[in-house]
Enzyme design. Structure first.
Site, short mmCIF file in Angstrom:
data_model
loop_
_atom_site.label_atom_id
_atom_site.label_comp_id
_atom_site.label_asym_id
_atom_site.label_seq_id
_atom_site.Cartn_x
_atom_site.Cartn_y
_atom_site.Cartn_z
N HIS A 148 1.01 -1.09 0.24
CA HIS A 148 0.12 0.45 -0.15
C HIS A 148 1.20 0.74 0.11
O HIS A 148 0.21 1.81 -0.70
CB HIS A 148 -1.12 -0.18 0.96
CG HIS A 148 -0.84 1.66 1.03
ND1 HIS A 148 -1.68 2.04 2.46
CD2 HIS A 148 -3.05 1.49 0.65
CE1 HIS A 148 -2.26 3.55 2.58
NE2 HIS A 148 -3.09 2.90 1.32
N GLU A 152 2.70 1.68 -3.26
CA GLU A 152 1.18 2.56 -4.20
C GLU A 152 1.05 3.60 -4.07
O GLU A 152 0.65 4.78 -4.91
CB GLU A 152 -0.75 2.17 -3.94
CG GLU A 152 -1.64 2.69 -4.24
CD GLU A 152 -2.39 2.87 -3.57
OE1 GLU A 152 -3.20 3.51 -3.69
OE2 GLU A 152 -3.23 1.95 -2.77
N HIS A 153 1.45 4.13 -2.59
CA HIS A 153 1.51 6.02 -2.71
C HIS A 153 2.22 6.90 -3.53
O HIS A 153 2.58 7.37 -3.92
CB HIS A 153 1.53 6.39 -1.18
CG HIS A 153 0.38 6.23 -0.59
ND1 HIS A 153 -0.25 7.02 -0.40
CD2 HIS A 153 -1.23 5.31 -0.11
CE1 HIS A 153 -1.71 7.36 0.60
NE2 HIS A 153 -1.77 6.15 -0.03
N GLU A 171 -3.97 8.44 7.21
CA GLU A 171 -5.50 7.33 6.72
C GLU A 171 -5.46 6.11 7.45
O GLU A 171 -6.52 6.02 7.79
CB GLU A 171 -4.50 6.50 5.31
CG GLU A 171 -5.53 6.14 4.15
CD GLU A 171 -5.02 5.37 3.59
OE1 GLU A 171 -3.68 5.87 2.49
OE2 GLU A 171 -5.97 4.58 2.42
#
Lengths: 480, 458
Positions: B76, B79-80, B156
Site C-alpha cells: 500500500h 502504491e502511494h 489514513e
C-alpha cells in the site's frame, strides 16, 4: 446531502472500494450530448427521457422538490421519515411484498430524502420497466404508512443516529451545519435529531405526504433501453391522473452567521476539521467562475492548492477538499480534513492561509488553464452510463439549467477569465467570517489554542446530512 | 471439467429461463482480446462503444498477502509512492497530466493485488498507457518524498481504522481468523510496521514485484483492440522479463476449535461478526456458497434483514459476505450492529439461530429463485459501468483466470436448495468459527485513549 441509503446492506467491504470522488461538474469536449426528450404531463409532472440501447436496463429517478428543506419547525427528520416509508407499504401491498417483488426481478427500488428533495427511484431490466414505474407511482400516490412500520422506522432512525456518533467526520459535519444554518433551511439535519425524531407521529407523516409530495413539484428522469414513446405512455398511464393539494413550497434561507469556533469533545487520536461559510445557490449566475475557483482551491483533487500544501508537501492529512454545494437555496461552502490531534492548529492555519491567499490574489493563468482542461475533458465521463445520465438529466431539469446545458457546458467553462475567478474569490470566499468545527479531545485541542467561541456548547452536535460514502472495514482495499 | 459443466449448465438455462437477459448476455470469452508479450506482460482488451470513454487498469500481482511480519503495509505504501515521480516525470506530474487530459485517476491496494487506473476520453488513453509503462520500472524513490508520505499513510490509518471502531474490530478479527496465512495482516499495515519501513524495503518490494511478468493491463472502452494492443506492446514490450516473484508459501491449517476475539474501543454501539474460512471459486462448493450469501443478505427480502432487522428488531443492520474471488481460501462472514438497547450477545445468538435454521432446512425454491435473480441481474447492471467490467476482468485474472467469469452464471443456475443447506452444514460449524465483538467504552472522556492498542502514532 442525501441521507437515505447511506447504510449499505452488506457491511463488509469488497475489493472495489474505489476512489477519490470527483464532485465537480463537467461537458463533452467533442460529443454533442445524448438525445433527450422533455415533456410535461397535464398534472405538472415533468419528464426527461433518453433512450440508451447499450445495456438492457432502465433507470427511473423521480424527485419531488422540497425534501428536508421544508421540514416544519421542531420536526426535523419528517421528510426523511416520510420518504423512507413510501416504500414500506402501498395500497394492496405490504412492505415485504414490495421487497419480494423487486428482489424477484433482480432490480432495485428505493425511496429516500435529501435536503432539497424526496426521491423515488428504480433500476430494472428493460423488460420490467412498467413494474418499476408502477412501484414508484404507488409509493408516491398511495402509501399506507402502516403504524407498525412508522414506529419501526422511527426506532431504526434513532439507532442510526446513535451509530453515526461513532464517525468523527460525520459528527463534525453535523455540528458544522448546525453552526452555519441554525434554524433555517439546511440547518435541520435531514435525519433529524433524537429529540425531533421521537416527537414525530404518523399524522405528521400523512400530512407531509399530503402537502409536500405533489405532481407539480415532480421531475422524472428516465434513461435506458426503452423507447421514449413507451416511457411517456407508461408514466402517463400510471401517474397522469395523480392530483396534488397544490400547497406552495415554503422554506427560508439562512442569514449569514458570524465567524465562530465549535469544539466537539471526543477521545480520538485524529481530529476532524470542517471550516466554511454559507456559499451560493446552484442558480447563482457566477456558477462557472466559482466552479473554477474552487477547483484551484480544493476541488481539483491532487492538483488543488489545499491537497498540495496540506497532504503532499506536509503530510498532515490523508484527504483534504473544498466544495460549494449544489442546492436550491444558498448551501454550504466547506473545507474538510482529518489530521492527528497534535497538528490540528497547524492544518487549520494552512487552510485559512490558502483561503485568504486565493481571496486576495486570485488564481494564476496556469491554474486556470489546468482547471479548464480538466473540467472540459472530464465531461464525457460524467455521462458514460445509464445511471449517471439519469441522475445528471434530473438535476439539469431540477435546477433549471436549460435544454442546451450539456451542449454548452464546455463553452461556458472556457469563457471564464482570470478576472472572473479573481472576482469570484473576492466575493464568495470570506476568510474572516469562517465557521470552524473541530472534533477531538477538547483539552488537547485547547493546548493548541483551539477553543469554542463563548456561548457555543462543547460536545453538543446536532445530527445532519451525511456525506456520500460509507465506513470501510479492515481488510478493505485501501485507496491512494 | 469446466467444459462439461458449461455444457450442462447451458442446457439447464435454456430449459429453465430462456428469457433471462443475464443468460443471453454475450460471453466475455467472445469479447475480450488477450495478448501476452514476450516479456510476460499480459493485456486484456474489451471493446465497449457505448460512450467515447475508456478505462485503463494496470494490475500488479502483489498485496498484503505477499508481505511479511514486521513490514506489513509495504504494498500500500508503494502504491502511494507510485505517484511521486519517475526519472522522466517529476513528483505529482502523473496526476497533473491525467487531469490536463480530463481524466480521473487513482489506485487501490488489497490483499491480493495492487491496481492503478485512469478513466479518460477514449482518444486520450495513449497518455495513460505511456505513464503507466514509465512508472512500472522508472520510479524514483527518495527519502525526501518518503517521510511526508509515511505521515499521510499514518493519517489514513487513523481515519480508516484507529478512529473507526468497527473497522478496528474487523482488523483484530482477521488476525484471529487466520493463524498462519497472511490474510491475517491489515492491508494498510500494523502501526509499528508503518513507523518502521525503510526506503530500502520499498525499493526491494518494487524491484521484486513491479515487473512486466508480474503484472497485466486491462482496458475497457471505445477503442480498437488491435491498435491498442500495438500501443501497449510499444510501451511495455521493451522491459526484460524478470525473475518470477517468490510464491506465497504459507498455508492456513484447518481450524481445530472455536476462537473468539473482543475489542474494546470508545464507541456508542457494539458490533458482532462471525467469520468462517471457506473455499474460493476454484472449489465445487463455491456456487452454493455464493447462493447462501445471497439467500442470507441480498436485498430487503433476504433472511437476515427480514428476520433480524424487521421482525425481531434486534439489529440496525446485518449482512453476509463471501470472498469468492480471493487467491487463497478466505472468509464467509455474518455480521451486524445491534439496535440501541440490544446486547451483542442477543444479536450473536440470533445470527447463530439463522445459521442453525438453514442447516436444518433448505431454503424454499422461491426464496432461492429470488436470491438467484438478483445475482444474475447484477451481472447485467454491471455492464453499465466500464470501470466495473474492468474490475471484474482484473479480479478474476488475479484469482486464477479471467475466463472463469463465464462459468459463473451457468454454475449459479444449477445450485439447488439442498446444496445451499449442505454448504451451510459443512462450513458454518462451531469448529470453523471465529467470533469478533466490539465492546464499547465510553466516548465522553479522554482516558480510554491510553488503552488503544494502536496508540498514538506520531
Amino acid at each position: 446531502m442525501i441521507s437515505a441509503a447511506r447504510r449499505v446492506r452488506r457491511l463488509l467491504p469488497s475489493l472495489a472500494g474505489v476512489a477519490l470522488a470527483v464532485t465537480v461538474l463537467a461537458s463533452p469536449a467533442h460529443a454533442a450530448g445524448p438525445l433527450v426528450e422533455r415533456t410535461t404531463l397535464g398534472n405538472g409532472i415533468r419528464l426527461v427521457l433518453s433512450q440508451q440501447r447499450s445495456v438492457p436496463i432502465v433507470a427511473i429517478n423521480c424527485i419531488i422538490d422540497g425534501g428536508a428543506r421544508v421540514d416544519p419547525p421542531g420536526k426535523a427528520g419528517l421528510a426523511n421519515l416520510t420518504g423512507s416509508l413510501l416504500s414500506e407499504g402501498t395500497k394492496g401491498r405490504t412492505s415485504e411484498e414490495i421487497s419480494r417483488l423487486i428482489d424477484s426481478l433482480g432490480g432495485s427500488f428505493d425511496t429516500g430524502t435529501s435536503s432539497d428533495w424526496v426521491l423515488a427511484s428504480a433500476a430494472v431490466l428493460s423488460r420490467d420497466f412498467a413494474t418499476g414505474v408502477d412501484l414508484i407511482a404507488r409509493s408516491l400516490r398511495e402509501p399506507t404508512f402502516p403504524p407498525e412500520e412508522v414506529e419501526r422506522r422511527k426506532k431504526e432512525t434513532l439507532g442510526e443516529l446513535e451509530a453515526d456518533e461513532d464517525e468523527p467526520g460525520l459528527v463534525a459535519q453535523r455540528a458544522f451545519r448546525k453552526a452555519l444554518f441554525g434554524t433555517a433551511a439546511y440547518g435541520s439535519p435531514v435525519d433529524g435529531t433524537p429529540e425531533s425524531v421521537k416527537s414525530l407521529t404518523r399524522d405528521d407523516v400523512v400530512a407531509y405526504h399530503r402537502d409536500e409530495i405533489q405532481p407539480s413539484r415532480t421531475i422524472c428522469a428516465i434513461v435506458g433501453d426503452v423507447p421514449t414513446t413507451e416511457m411517456k405512455s407508461t408514466v402517463e398511464r400510471l401517474l397522469g391522473d395523480w392530483q396534488g393539494s397544490g400547497k406552495p413550497l415554503d422554506a427560508k434561507a439562512a442569514n449569514v452567521p458570524p465567524a465562530r469556533s465549535v469544539v466537539v469533545d471526543r477521545p480520538v487520536t485524529q481530529a476532524s476539521v470542517v471550516l466554511g461559510q454559507i456559499g451560493v445557490a446552484r442558480s447563482n449566475p457566477d456558477y462557472f467562475p466559482i466552479l473554477l475557483m474552487n477547483w484551484v482551491l480544493g476541488g481539483g483533487g491532487f492538483n488543488s492548492r489545499l491537497m498540495q500544501s496540506i497532504r503532499t508537501k506536509s503530510g498532515l492529512a490523508y484527504s483534504v477538499a473544498s466544495a460549494f454545494e449544489s442546492s436550491k437555496l444558498p448551501g454550504a461552502f466547506q473545507v474538510a480534513l482529518q489530521t492527528k490531534v497534535e497538528s490540528a492548529a497547524q492544518a487549520i492555519e494552512m487552510v485559512r492561509a490558502e483561503i485568504k491567499k486565493l481571496h486576495d490574489e486570485g488564481a494564476t493563468e496556469a491554474e486556470l488553464v489546468a482547471a479548464k482542461d480538466y473540467l472540459t475533458g472530464n465531461f464525457p465521463l460524467r455521462l458514460d452510463s445509464t445511471g449517471k445520465l439519469a441522475g445528471f438529466l434530473g438535476q439539469v431539469e431540477y435546477f433549471g439549467l436549460g435544454d442546451d446545458y450539456i451542449e454548452r457546458y464546455a463553452e461556458r467553462v472556457r469563457a471564464v477569465s482570470l478576472d472572473d475567478v479573481k472576482r469570484a474569490a473576492a466575493k464568495y470566499l470570506q476568510p474572516d467570517a469562517l465557521v470552524q468545527v473541530v472534533v477531538g479531545p477538547a483539552s488537547k485541542l485547547a493546548e493548541q489554542g483551539i477553543t469554542p467561541t463563548p456561548g457555543t456548547a462543547v460536545g453538543v452536535a446536532a445530527p445532519a446530512a451525511a456525506p456520500a460514502g460509507g465506513a470501510t472495514a479492515a481488510g478493505a482495499a485501501a485507496d491512494r | 471439467m469446466r467444459k462439461s459443466l458449461l455444457a450442462v449448465a447451458a442446457l439447464a438455462c435454456a430449459v429453465l429461463l430462456p428469457s433471462s437477459p443475464a443468460r443471453a448476455a454475450q460471453k466475455y470469452v467472445e469479447q475480450v482480446v488477450e495478448r501476452t508479450l514476450d516479456n510476460g506482460f499480459k493485456m486484456l482488451l474489451l471493446e465497449d462503444h457505448k460512450a467515447p470513454v475508456a478505462v485503463v487498469q494496470v494490475w500488479y500481482r502483489v498485496g498484503s498477502r505477499n508481505e511479511l511480519p514486521g513490514t506489513t503495509g509495504l504494498s500500500h505504501m508503494l502504491e502511494h509512492m507510485m505517484f511521486k515521480g519517475t526519472s522522466k516525470n517529476g513528483p505529482e506530474e502523473y496526476s497533473r497530466i491525467i487531469a490536463q487530459n480530463g481524466g480521473n485517476e487513482n489506485a487501490f491496494t488489497g490483499d491480493d493485488a495492487t491496481t492503478y487506473f485512469a478513466t479518460l476520453a477514449s482518444d486520450r488513453i495513449g497518455v495513460e498507457i505511456e505513464l503507466e509503462a514509465d512508472r512500472m520500472r522508472n520510479l524514483v524513490l527518495s527519502e525526501q518524498l518518503f517521510e511526508p508520505e509515511r505521515q499521510v499513510v499514518t493519517e489514513e490509518r487513523r481515519m480508516r481504522t484507529d478512529n473507526n471502531p468497527i473497522a478496528f474490530m474487523f482488523e483484530s478479527l482477521g488476525a484471529a481468523t487466520f493463524l498462519e496465512h497472511p490474510y491475517r495482516q491489515p492491508v494498510i499495515g500494523w502501526p509499528t510496521d508503518i513507523a518502521g519501513w525503510k526506503l530500502s524495503d520499498l525499493r526491494s518490494h518494487y524491484d521484486t514485484y513491479y515487473q512486466p511478468n508480474n503484472a497485466f493491463l486491462v482496458a475497457v472502452g471505445d477503442f480498437d483492440a488491435q491498435k491498442l494492443g500495438e500501443l501497449v506492446e510499444k510501451q511495455f514490450g521493451g522491459y526484460p522479463r524478470a525473475a518470477d516473484a517468490p510464491p506465497v508459501r504459507a498455508k492456513e491449517p484447518p481450524a481445530r476449535g472455536e476462537r473468539r476475539v473482543s475489542v474494546e474501543r470508545p464507541a456508542r454501539l457494539p458490533f458482532v461478526a462471525l467469520q468462517y474460512v471457506v473455499p474460493n471459486l476454484h472449489h465445487a462448493d463455491a456456487p452454493a456458497l455464493e447462493m447462501l450469501e445471497s439467500v442470507l443478505s441480498n436485498g430487503k427480502s433476504s433472511r437476515l434483514y427480514q428476520r433480524l432487522v424487521r421482525e425481531q428488531r434486534l439489529a440496525l443492520d446485518v449482512g453476509a459476505s463471501y470472498d469468492r474471488t480471493a487467491i487463497d481460501d478466505k472468509t464467509f462472514t455474518l455480521s451486524g450492529q445491534p439496535q440501541p438497547g440490544v446486547s451483542s450477545e442477543q444479536l450473536e445468538k440470533a445470527l447463530l439461530a439463522e445459521i442453525d435454521a438453514i442447516q436444518k432446512a433448505p431454503p424454499a425454491q422461491d426464496e432461492l429463485d429470488r436470491a438467484r435473480a438478483q445475482v444474475e441481474a447484477a451481472f447485467v447492471f454491471a455492464q453499465d459501468s466500464m470501470f466495473y467490467r474492468g474490475m471484474l476482468l482484473g479480479t478474476y485474472e488475479i484469482a486464477g483466470g479471467w475466463r472463469q467469469i463465464d462459468d459463473f452464471l451457468p454454475a449459479i443456475a444449477m445450485v439447488t436448495p439442498e446444496q445451499v443447506q449442505q454448504v451451510a452444514q459443512k462450513y458454518l460449524t462451531p469448529i470453523n468459527r471465529t467470533t469478533g465483538v466490539l465492546v464499547p467504552l465510553p466516548t465522553d472522556e479522554s482516558a480510554p485513549l491510553e488503552r488503544m492498542p494502536g496508540g498514538p502514532m506520531s
